[in-house]
Design an enzyme around this catalytic site. Structure first.
Site, PDB file in Angstrom:
ATOM      1  N   ARG A 163      66.163  83.157  24.831  1.00 42.97           N
ATOM      2  CA  ARG A 163      66.964  84.206  25.791  1.00 42.97           C
ATOM      3  C   ARG A 163      68.134  84.015  25.503  1.00 42.97           C
ATOM      4  O   ARG A 163      69.257  84.201  26.346  1.00 42.97           O
ATOM      5  CB  ARG A 163      66.632  83.554  27.186  1.00 42.97           C
ATOM      6  N   SER A 235      62.841  86.322  35.736  1.00 42.39           N
ATOM      7  CA  SER A 235      63.007  85.059  35.798  1.00 42.39           C
ATOM      8  C   SER A 235      64.689  84.927  35.973  1.00 42.39           C
ATOM      9  O   SER A 235      65.548  85.447  35.227  1.00 42.39           O
ATOM     10  CB  SER A 235      62.654  84.382  34.424  1.00 42.39           C
ATOM     11  N   GLU A 331      69.440  82.593  33.863  1.00 43.38           N
ATOM     12  CA  GLU A 331      69.133  83.609  32.772  1.00 43.38           C
ATOM     13  C   GLU A 331      69.815  84.973  33.104  1.00 43.38           C
ATOM     14  O   GLU A 331      70.161  85.568  32.173  1.00 43.38           O
ATOM     15  CB  GLU A 331      67.701  83.858  32.597  1.00 43.38           C
TER      16      GLU A 331
END
Ligand code: EPU
Length: 335
Positions: A163, A235, A331
């Site tokens: 990510r 997320s 994130e």
């Protein structure tokens, strides 16, 4: 001259659906339009908006938000095995996945139904069910915000990680990605069905790319909330990676703690499990909440303010730190 809207409301253009205003807002449909807006130099601060699915606004933005709306998917190279496709940054990622499936091109089927735009996909190296965009990424072109110049970034320039990429770290907010070049397979050979619930969801269906995408869509829709009906950004946290010895200590306390080895010294632990174990699943504070099926997803039940969702996230982080000695990392981009 392209006109810039002032004091523009962001509630309906970001998937968290929280109220905030941008001092300036403009939509561009091509690289030329983008360069034209950048030349105007009306704002000191500029951010690029793709699908708005990874942003949490905790306050109003004093700069210019540029929404990239360019469209187009084109095969630019082809041989017996592969095609190279050039995809405009403003295309919806999922629409592009559907295009690939219709054209029987493999490589992105596991990434079906990920919200957001094609231009935003490399920034956080989107991933799901054992595949990340870096596995088919060849290069991208991007406009430097300060100069308006176009630059090509090869895969090795992008420093992809979990990510993560150079566009989230050293070059954060410095470039607007314009075109993403992806290499897809004509005879899909790198099919991944081994991850998570895919095999179970496939059942008796053959592992074709279309069926894998269908299975992914079924899994995602069964546990991830649709931002159109419940505000969220997928997320909220990354899955933490901890040293092996720390994992072993935790395993003494929690024998069934799920984990995935990263290498011989590091272990990834699902943040969803940490949050679930602390009883946050379904927890709600006003209109900010933790989703009941996937506790890694924070949700806005309607009128939550950005700072309220952020405060809930900090409470979760604090509890995870106190109980497990693990610092969760967001994130989602917080502004
Ligand atoms: N778990 C719980 N309780 C729950 C749900 C999950 O304990 O209520 C535990 C289980 O042990 C489960 C594990 O968490 O096995 C992992 O859950 P899941 O397979 O749902 O995936 P995840 O690690 O939570 C990641 C990505 C998702 C991606 C899925 C599938 C991150 C931060 N998230 O989630 O990506 O779709 O894997 O590959 O890596 C996103 O980035 O926005 C996103 C949704």
């Amino acid at each position: 001259m392209i006109s810039i809207s002032r004091n523009y409301p962001l509630k309906h253009i970001t998937t968290f659906g929280v109220a905030a205003n941008a001092a300036g807002f403009v939509e561009v449909r091509s690289i030329t339009e983008l360069q034209e807006v950048l030349q105007q130099k009306q704002f000191a601060n500029i951010k690029i908006l793709g699908g708005g699915s990874n942003m949490l606004w905790t306050k109003n933005y004093d700069g210019l938000l540029i929404h990239i709306h360019s469209k187009g998917v084109e095969i630019v190279e082809e041989n017996n095995q592969n095609v190279l496709v050039a995809v405009a940054a403003g295309e919806s990622w999922h629409d592009f996945v559907l295009w690939a499936l219709e054209n029987d091109l493999g490589g992105v089927e596991n990434l079906a139904l990920i919200p957001g735009s094609v231009g935003a996909a490399p920034i956080q190296n989107i991933g799901a069910y054992g595949v990340e965009i870096e596995s088919c990424f060849e290069k991208c072109t991007a406009v430097e915000i300060a100069s308006g110049n176009i630059k090509t970034f090869d895969k090795s320039d992008c420093a992809f990680g979990y990510r993560n990429s150079v566009f989230k770290t050293t070059l954060k907010d410095q470039y607007a990605i314009c075109t993403v070049y992806l290499k897809l397979q004509k005879k899909p050979h790198a099919i991944r069905t081994d991850y998570g619930a895919i095999e179970t969801a496939l059942g008796n269906r053959k592992p074709t790319i279309q069926n894998i995408a269908q299975a992914v869509i079924e899994i995602r829709s069964s546990k991830l909330p649709d931002p159109k009906t419940l505000g969220n950004c997928g997320s909220f946290f990354k899955n933490p990676v901890v040293p092996l010895h720390q994992y072993k200590q935790l395993q003494k306390r929690y024998p069934s703690i799920p984990h995935y080895p990263v290498d011989t010294t590091l272990v990834k632990i699902p943040a969803a499990w940490l949050i679930d174990t602390l009883g946050f699943k379904g927890h709600r504070e006003g209109d900010a909440g933790v989703h009941q099926n996937q506790p890694l997803v924070l949700v806005n039940y309607g009128a939550a303010k950005g700072h309220e969702i952020y405060a809930l996230a900090q409470k979760i982080k604090q509890a995870v730190l106190e109980n497990f000695g693990i610092t969760l990392e967001e994130e989602v981009n917080i502004y």
